[in-house]
Design a protein around this motif. Structure first.
Motif, PDB file in Angstrom:
ATOM      1  N   GLY A 159      23.121  -8.927  29.914  1.00 31.13           N
ATOM      2  CA  GLY A 159      24.182  -9.517  29.107  1.00 31.13           C
ATOM      3  C   GLY A 159      23.819 -10.923  28.675  1.00 31.13           C
ATOM      4  N   GLN A 160      23.218 -11.692  29.595  1.00 33.94           N
ATOM      5  CA  GLN A 160      22.892 -13.077  29.255  1.00 33.94           C
ATOM      6  C   GLN A 160      21.703 -13.165  28.304  1.00 33.94           C
ATOM      7  OE1 GLN A 160      23.284 -15.707  32.839  1.00 33.94           O
ATOM      8  NE2 GLN A 160      24.737 -14.126  33.493  1.00 33.94           N
ATOM      9  N   VAL A 161      20.735 -12.257  28.442  1.00 29.58           N
ATOM     10  CA  VAL A 161      19.620 -12.228  27.489  1.00 29.58           C
ATOM     11  C   VAL A 161      20.169 -11.919  26.094  1.00 29.58           C
ATOM     12  CG1 VAL A 161      17.537 -10.986  26.763  1.00 29.58           C
ATOM     13  CG2 VAL A 161      17.849 -11.562  29.170  1.00 29.58           C
ATOM     14  N   VAL A 162      21.004 -10.896  26.011  1.00 25.68           N
ATOM     15  CA  VAL A 162      21.536 -10.505  24.697  1.00 25.68           C
ATOM     16  C   VAL A 162      22.398 -11.631  24.117  1.00 25.68           C
ATOM     17  CG1 VAL A 162      22.963  -8.829  23.447  1.00 25.68           C
ATOM     18  CG2 VAL A 162      21.384  -8.036  25.216  1.00 25.68           C
ATOM     19  N   SER A 163      23.192 -12.299  24.964  1.00 30.44           N
ATOM     20  CA  SER A 163      24.026 -13.405  24.462  1.00 30.44           C
ATOM     21  C   SER A 163      23.171 -14.507  23.848  1.00 30.44           C
ATOM     22  CB  SER A 163      24.882 -14.001  25.589  1.00 30.44           C
ATOM     23  OG  SER A 163      25.818 -13.050  26.004  1.00 30.44           O
ATOM     24  N   THR A 164      22.065 -14.846  24.515  1.00 38.39           N
ATOM     25  CA  THR A 164      21.183 -15.889  23.983  1.00 38.39           C
ATOM     26  C   THR A 164      20.572 -15.447  22.653  1.00 38.39           C
ATOM     27  OG1 THR A 164      20.612 -16.495  26.231  1.00 38.39           O
ATOM     28  CG2 THR A 164      19.172 -17.344  24.524  1.00 38.39           C
ATOM     29  N   LEU A 165      20.102 -14.204  22.601  1.00 36.33           N
ATOM     30  CA  LEU A 165      19.504 -13.700  21.358  1.00 36.33           C
ATOM     31  C   LEU A 165      20.540 -13.709  20.230  1.00 36.33           C
ATOM     32  CD1 LEU A 165      17.476 -10.665  22.815  1.00 36.33           C
ATOM     33  CD2 LEU A 165      16.544 -12.857  22.054  1.00 36.33           C
ATOM     34  N   MET A 166      21.767 -13.314  20.563  1.00 37.34           N
ATOM     35  CA  MET A 166      22.852 -13.286  19.566  1.00 37.34           C
ATOM     36  C   MET A 166      23.145 -14.697  19.063  1.00 37.34           C
ATOM     37  SD  MET A 166      24.743 -10.208  19.290  1.00 37.34           S
ATOM     38  CE  MET A 166      26.484 -10.503  19.497  1.00 37.34           C
ATOM     39  N   GLU A 167      23.294 -15.630  19.987  1.00 42.28           N
ATOM     40  CA  GLU A 167      23.703 -16.991  19.607  1.00 42.28           C
ATOM     41  C   GLU A 167      22.710 -17.594  18.615  1.00 42.28           C
ATOM     42  OE1 GLU A 167      23.972 -21.113  19.322  1.00 42.28           O
ATOM     43  OE2 GLU A 167      22.341 -20.258  20.512  1.00 42.28           O
ATOM     44  N   ARG A 168      21.399 -17.524  18.948  1.00 38.80           N
ATOM     45  CA  ARG A 168      20.371 -18.097  18.067  1.00 38.80           C
ATOM     46  C   ARG A 168      20.367 -17.365  16.715  1.00 38.80           C
ATOM     47  NH1 ARG A 168      20.388 -20.693  22.380  1.00 38.80           N
ATOM     48  NH2 ARG A 168      18.506 -21.339  23.485  1.00 38.80           N
ATOM     49  N   THR A 169      20.401 -16.047  16.780  1.00 37.88           N
ATOM     50  CA  THR A 169      20.225 -15.253  15.558  1.00 37.88           C
ATOM     51  C   THR A 169      21.377 -15.446  14.582  1.00 37.88           C
ATOM     52  OG1 THR A 169      19.055 -13.621  16.893  1.00 37.88           O
ATOM     53  CG2 THR A 169      19.760 -12.914  14.710  1.00 37.88           C
ATOM     54  N   TRP A 170      22.608 -15.389  15.078  1.00 40.94           N
ATOM     55  CA  TRP A 170      23.737 -15.492  14.145  1.00 40.94           C
ATOM     56  C   TRP A 170      23.858 -16.897  13.580  1.00 40.94           C
ATOM     57  CZ3 TRP A 170      24.769 -11.244  12.016  1.00 40.94           C
ATOM     58  CH2 TRP A 170      24.714 -10.044  12.737  1.00 40.94           C
ATOM     59  N   ARG A 171      23.467 -17.901  14.380  1.00 47.24           N
ATOM     60  CA  ARG A 171      23.455 -19.273  13.862  1.00 47.24           C
ATOM     61  C   ARG A 171      22.437 -19.376  12.724  1.00 47.24           C
ATOM     62  NH1 ARG A 171      21.010 -23.467  16.382  1.00 47.24           N
ATOM     63  NH2 ARG A 171      20.896 -22.370  18.364  1.00 47.24           N
ATOM     64  N   ALA A 172      21.277 -18.723  12.902  1.00 48.79           N
ATOM     65  CA  ALA A 172      20.251 -18.754  11.847  1.00 48.79           C
ATOM     66  C   ALA A 172      20.700 -17.972  10.612  1.00 48.79           C
ATOM     67  CB  ALA A 172      18.937 -18.192  12.382  1.00 48.79           C
ATOM     68  N   VAL A 173      21.392 -16.866  10.819  1.00 50.11           N
ATOM     69  CA  VAL A 173      21.901 -16.077   9.679  1.00 50.11           C
ATOM     70  C   VAL A 173      22.783 -16.970   8.806  1.00 50.11           C
ATOM     71  CG1 VAL A 173      23.532 -14.242   9.049  1.00 50.11           C
ATOM     72  CG2 VAL A 173      21.735 -13.780  10.722  1.00 50.11           C
ATOM     73  N   GLU A 174      23.611 -17.775   9.466  1.00 48.95           N
ATOM     74  CA  GLU A 174      24.494 -18.680   8.718  1.00 48.95           C
ATOM     75  C   GLU A 174      23.697 -19.793   8.045  1.00 48.95           C
ATOM     76  OE1 GLU A 174      27.876 -20.328  10.873  1.00 48.95           O
ATOM     77  OE2 GLU A 174      28.477 -18.239  11.214  1.00 48.95           O
ATOM     78  N   ALA A 175      22.799 -20.414   8.823  1.00 49.78           N
ATOM     79  CA  ALA A 175      22.060 -21.564   8.291  1.00 49.78           C
ATOM     80  C   ALA A 175      21.176 -21.162   7.113  1.00 49.78           C
ATOM     81  CB  ALA A 175      21.222 -22.194   9.401  1.00 49.78           C
ATOM     82  N   TYR A 176      20.576 -19.988   7.176  1.00 49.08           N
ATOM     83  CA  TYR A 176      19.656 -19.560   6.107  1.00 49.08           C
ATOM     84  C   TYR A 176      20.341 -18.670   5.083  1.00 49.08           C
ATOM     85  CZ  TYR A 176      15.903 -21.910   8.424  1.00 49.08           C
ATOM     86  OH  TYR A 176      15.123 -22.903   8.949  1.00 49.08           O
ATOM     87  N   GLN A 177      21.642 -18.468   5.294  1.00 49.03           N
ATOM     88  CA  GLN A 177      22.468 -17.731   4.330  1.00 49.03           C
ATOM     89  C   GLN A 177      21.846 -16.400   3.916  1.00 49.03           C
ATOM     90  OE1 GLN A 177      23.915 -20.386   1.222  1.00 49.03           O
ATOM     91  NE2 GLN A 177      25.438 -20.932   2.758  1.00 49.03           N
TER      92      GLN A 177
END
Ligand code: KG4
Ligand code: ZN
Length: 333
Positions: A242-260
């Motif tokens: 759960g914690q591995v997936v949470s970390t992967l999610m947090e970074r990835t979705w932040r990048a999805v937003e930042a790079y639109q």
């Protein structure tokens, strides 16, 4: 055009025939897992020897299964890095020899880029720009792909790759090797309620660190064993995963937003993880982002992805020189 792909960077010997970079004609994988299991991980020298034993029969079988004669192959692609040097040399030498013998171009493929192309094989309509999270036993990369062959690595692991952490946690929980699928199965029976690390020391960056999380599991298990107390293996598997997936999610979705970007692709062996797929799928639906991931057999190492990637590389840049050296620490640029 028919492309022959060869993959020998770790512990799977793989040969595939792919048509025009997107249609799989054959995709054969000889896993060495049984040969490495008793050592609890991949032994590089043994891996190289196993590749050498397997590669020629596998080549013959891949051509046979595709119903293709050597004269029909138009391009030979092989992984030249990153990976284990002995294994890389086996695949690379075969590909170069075939290129000379069959008088066709040869192209060297970056293994991490190959993992991204598993998505183009599985989803022929997919086009860049996109963001790709590549999570495997050797790599954890968050990559912005502007167009074919053009990448920006936004983040990577500072220590263990995600799959490596899965494998080590599986080992301490006595689940054997390779550990990812075993942790995935056991986690379904557990509650993700054990806090393993308190703070995210790389918060705000796109980089990852899984070694602290892994060590927290290892230390907890050892402490409980020393005290003679039962180890809550399923809860630990669920909490770790759960914690591995949470970390992967947090970074990835932040990048999805930042790079639109509106397109997100997952790749690599850990992208086979059921919780990772479910949570990414749910979040993608919530945000209206198009999510792609390959079927399980194209998530883990295979040669079809190498053939597909090689085809796009060759179309963009032409063939690689025949003196291209194996590059164990090759980076994606
Ligand atoms: O991409 P891959 O076949 O090889 C590398 O390039 O490293 O990935 C293998 C990794 C292993 O660490 C394995 O434990 C992990 O992928 N893996 C998984 C799952 N299936 C494979 N990790 C978590 N959950 C899974 N279901
Ligand atoms: Zn891989």
């Amino acid at each position: 055009m028919l492309i022959l792909g060869v993959e020998t960077s770790c512990d799977e010997t793989a040969v595939a025939v792919v048509e025009d970079g997107c249609k799989i004609r054959s995709n054969l994988i000889m896993s060495q897992v049984d040969r490495h299991r008793r050592f609890g991980g991949v032994v590089p020298e043994l891996a190289a020897r196993c590749h050498l034993e397997a590669i020629t029969p596998l080549l013959e079988a891949a051509l046979r299964e595709a119903g293709v004669r050597p004269q029909e192959i138009g391009l030979v692609a092989a992984t030249y890095g990153p990976g284990l040097i002995g294994g890389l040399l086996v695949g690379l030498s075969l590909a170069k020899a075939l290129s000379l013998a069959w008088n066709v171009p040869f192209v060297g493929v970056n293994h991490v880029e190959g993992h991204i192309y598993a998505n183009f094989l599985a989803h022929p309509g997919l086009t860049p720009p996109l963001l790709c999270l590549t999570v495997s036993g050797g790599h954890t990369n968050l990559i912005y792909m502007a167009e074919h062959g053009v990448y920006q690595v936004l983040g990577e692991t500072r220590d263990d790759a995600a799959g490596e952490a899965f494998d080590k946690v599986a080992r301490v929980l006595g689940l054997g090797y390779p550990g990812g699928p075993a942790v995935d199965r056991l986690a379904r029976e557990g509650k993700p309620e054990i806090t393993l690390v308190q703070q995210d020391r790389l918060a705000g960056t796109y980089d990852f660190s899984f070694s602290g999380l892994k060590t927290a599991v290892v230390n907890l298990v050892h402490r409980l064993e020393q005290k003679g107390e039962p180890v809550p293996a399923a809860d630990l598997a669920a909490s770790f995963q759960g914690q591995v997936v949470s970390t992967l999610m947090e970074r990835t979705w932040r990048a999805v937003e930042a790079y639109q970007v509106n397109t997100l692709a997952l790749s690599g062996g850990v992208a086979a993880n059921s919780e990772l797929r479910a949570r990414f799928t749910e979040e993608a639906a919530r945000r209206g982002v198009n999510l792609y991931y390959p079927p399980l057999d194209l998530c883990t190492d295979n040669a079809a992805m190498v053939a597909a990637c090689g085809y796009f590389r060759w179309r963009k840049e032409g063939p690689s020189p025949l003196d291209l050296a194996a590059a164990p620490r090759l980076r994606l640029t």
